[in-house]
Design a protein around this motif. Structure first.
Motif, PDB file in Angstrom:
ATOM      1  N   MET A 154     -52.446  20.750 -58.384  1.00 55.75           N
ATOM      2  CA  MET A 154     -53.387  20.952 -57.287  1.00 55.75           C
ATOM      3  C   MET A 154     -53.299  22.361 -56.722  1.00 55.75           C
ATOM      4  O   MET A 154     -52.210  22.849 -56.415  1.00 55.75           O
ATOM      5  N   ALA A 156     -54.667  24.026 -53.481  1.00 55.49           N
ATOM      6  CA  ALA A 156     -55.343  23.784 -52.207  1.00 55.49           C
ATOM      7  C   ALA A 156     -55.489  25.089 -51.433  1.00 55.49           C
ATOM      8  O   ALA A 156     -56.420  25.850 -51.637  1.00 55.49           O
ATOM      9  N   THR A 157     -54.520  25.389 -50.571  1.00 55.89           N
ATOM     10  CA  THR A 157     -54.578  26.642 -49.804  1.00 55.89           C
ATOM     11  C   THR A 157     -54.187  27.844 -50.656  1.00 55.89           C
ATOM     12  O   THR A 157     -54.555  28.974 -50.358  1.00 55.89           O
ATOM     13  N   CYS A 185     -58.810  22.283 -58.193  1.00 58.02           N
ATOM     14  CA  CYS A 185     -58.676  23.386 -57.240  1.00 58.02           C
ATOM     15  C   CYS A 185     -59.870  23.368 -56.294  1.00 58.02           C
ATOM     16  O   CYS A 185     -60.756  22.520 -56.406  1.00 58.02           O
ATOM     17  N   CYS A 186     -59.883  24.307 -55.342  1.00 59.83           N
ATOM     18  CA  CYS A 186     -60.984  24.396 -54.385  1.00 59.83           C
ATOM     19  C   CYS A 186     -61.256  25.861 -54.078  1.00 59.83           C
ATOM     20  O   CYS A 186     -60.404  26.729 -54.328  1.00 59.83           O
ATOM     21  N   GLY A 189     -58.489  28.035 -52.078  1.00 62.34           N
ATOM     22  CA  GLY A 189     -57.326  28.449 -52.850  1.00 62.34           C
ATOM     23  C   GLY A 189     -57.662  29.520 -53.871  1.00 62.34           C
ATOM     24  O   GLY A 189     -56.892  30.459 -54.089  1.00 62.34           O
ATOM     25  N   LEU A 211     -61.371  22.120 -48.437  1.00 59.35           N
ATOM     26  CA  LEU A 211     -60.243  21.509 -47.739  1.00 59.35           C
ATOM     27  C   LEU A 211     -60.693  20.815 -46.452  1.00 59.35           C
ATOM     28  O   LEU A 211     -61.621  21.268 -45.793  1.00 59.35           O
ATOM     29  N   LYS A 215     -55.749  20.247 -44.605  1.00 60.17           N
ATOM     30  CA  LYS A 215     -55.535  21.139 -45.749  1.00 60.17           C
ATOM     31  C   LYS A 215     -55.377  20.380 -47.065  1.00 60.17           C
ATOM     32  O   LYS A 215     -54.710  20.851 -47.987  1.00 60.17           O
ATOM     33  N   TYR A 216     -55.998  19.204 -47.157  1.00 56.48           N
ATOM     34  CA  TYR A 216     -56.042  18.469 -48.415  1.00 56.48           C
ATOM     35  C   TYR A 216     -57.407  18.663 -49.072  1.00 56.48           C
ATOM     36  O   TYR A 216     -58.429  18.784 -48.390  1.00 56.48           O
ATOM     37  N   ILE A 217     -57.407  18.671 -50.404  1.00 59.26           N
ATOM     38  CA  ILE A 217     -58.643  18.901 -51.150  1.00 59.26           C
ATOM     39  C   ILE A 217     -59.576  17.702 -51.028  1.00 59.26           C
ATOM     40  O   ILE A 217     -59.155  16.548 -51.115  1.00 59.26           O
ATOM     41  N   GLY A 220     -60.959  15.419 -53.892  1.00 57.78           N
ATOM     42  CA  GLY A 220     -59.568  15.353 -54.314  1.00 57.78           C
ATOM     43  C   GLY A 220     -59.184  14.038 -54.947  1.00 57.78           C
ATOM     44  O   GLY A 220     -60.019  13.304 -55.483  1.00 57.78           O
ATOM     45  N   ASP A 223     -52.248  12.633 -52.954  1.00 55.89           N
ATOM     46  CA  ASP A 223     -51.028  13.356 -53.321  1.00 55.89           C
ATOM     47  C   ASP A 223     -50.733  13.101 -54.800  1.00 55.89           C
ATOM     48  O   ASP A 223     -50.322  12.001 -55.177  1.00 55.89           O
TER      49      ASP A 223
END
Length: 232
Positions: A154, A156-157, A185-186, A189, A211, A215-217, A220, A223
């Motif tokens: 992943m 993310a940020t 990804c996003c 990031g 996000l 701060k989660y995708i 997504g 986890d």
């Protein structure tokens, strides 16, 4: 039609955010992503389908390692064939523990004997920006002369990835010799990595919308490490 337009827009934004981005184009990915994104998928089914997806990702990532590939001519039962071979000795796979170990396993399966590095980075869930903190880094000797695959499912940020890349560069690995392989990804990031390390190639299976406040995708899949290793 609206979904397709939204996806195309996300991909366009992603490509503009990072100058060295490869997005996989494989028809089997949609089925695999549908299963692993589903919150009701069992841990066993998540691991099975994630491994199938990550095998595709690993193979496509290896195809993006020009420094480890050489031209070769082999003899088939009928005639010579001109192709190429991967020199495993010129590759090092580095995982960001723990989720990255799942992807590392796929690289080790297709590149037997590949050298391995480990980096433990965790984000501070108590901080507003969820900043990444380095806890452990173990890299093999001679890594500065290898093509390095950084494994983390992943992006993310981008905090963890940038910390890991910083460690690799400090060890003498040129940024241009690093390929970051990830499942999802996003744009946020990608933008962060594009600004900090534009020479690092990113190979991803999907670019999501962005996000959320935590701060989660989004959308997504939750986890990745918890779902893959059944510690939800």
């Amino acid at each position: 039609e609206k979904l397709e337009i939204a996806l195309n827009l996300t991909v366009h934004v992603a490509m503009a955010s990072h100058p060295n981005l490869v997005i996989l184009q494989n028809k089997s990915l949609l089925n695999l992503f549908t299963v692993i994104r589903d919150a009701n998928t069992s841990p066993a089914s998540f691991e099975f389908h994630a491994n199938r997806l990550m095998t595709i990702l690993a193979e496509e990532t290896v195809a993006e390692l020009p420094l480890a590939v050489s031209k070769a001519t082999v003899q088939t039962p009928c005639s010579p064939f001109e192709g190429e071979l991967v020199d495993v000795g010129k590759v090092c796979c580095v995982s960001i523990v723990r989720a990255g170990d799942s992807l590392l396993g796929r690289f080790r399966a297709i590149l037997p004997g590949v050298s391995v590095g480990k980096i433990l980075i965790q984000r501070d869930e108590e901080s507003e920006g969820k900043e990444a903190k380095m806890f452990y880094c173990k890299l093999p000797p001679g890594i500065s002369g290898k093509q390095v695959v950084l494994c983390d499912p992943m992006l993310a940020t981008g905090g963890s990835a940038m910390k890991a890349i910083e460690s690799l560069v400090s060890a003498g690995v040129p940024a241009s010799s690093i390929v970051f392989s990830n499942v999802v990804c996003c744009p946020e990031g990608l933008k962060a990595l594009g600004e900090a390390y534009p020479m690092v190639k990113i190979v991803t299976a999907a670019v999501d919308e962005g996000l959320n406040e935590e701060k989660y995708i989004v959308p997504g899949l939750g986890d990745y490490g918890d779902r893959f290793f059944n510690t939800v």
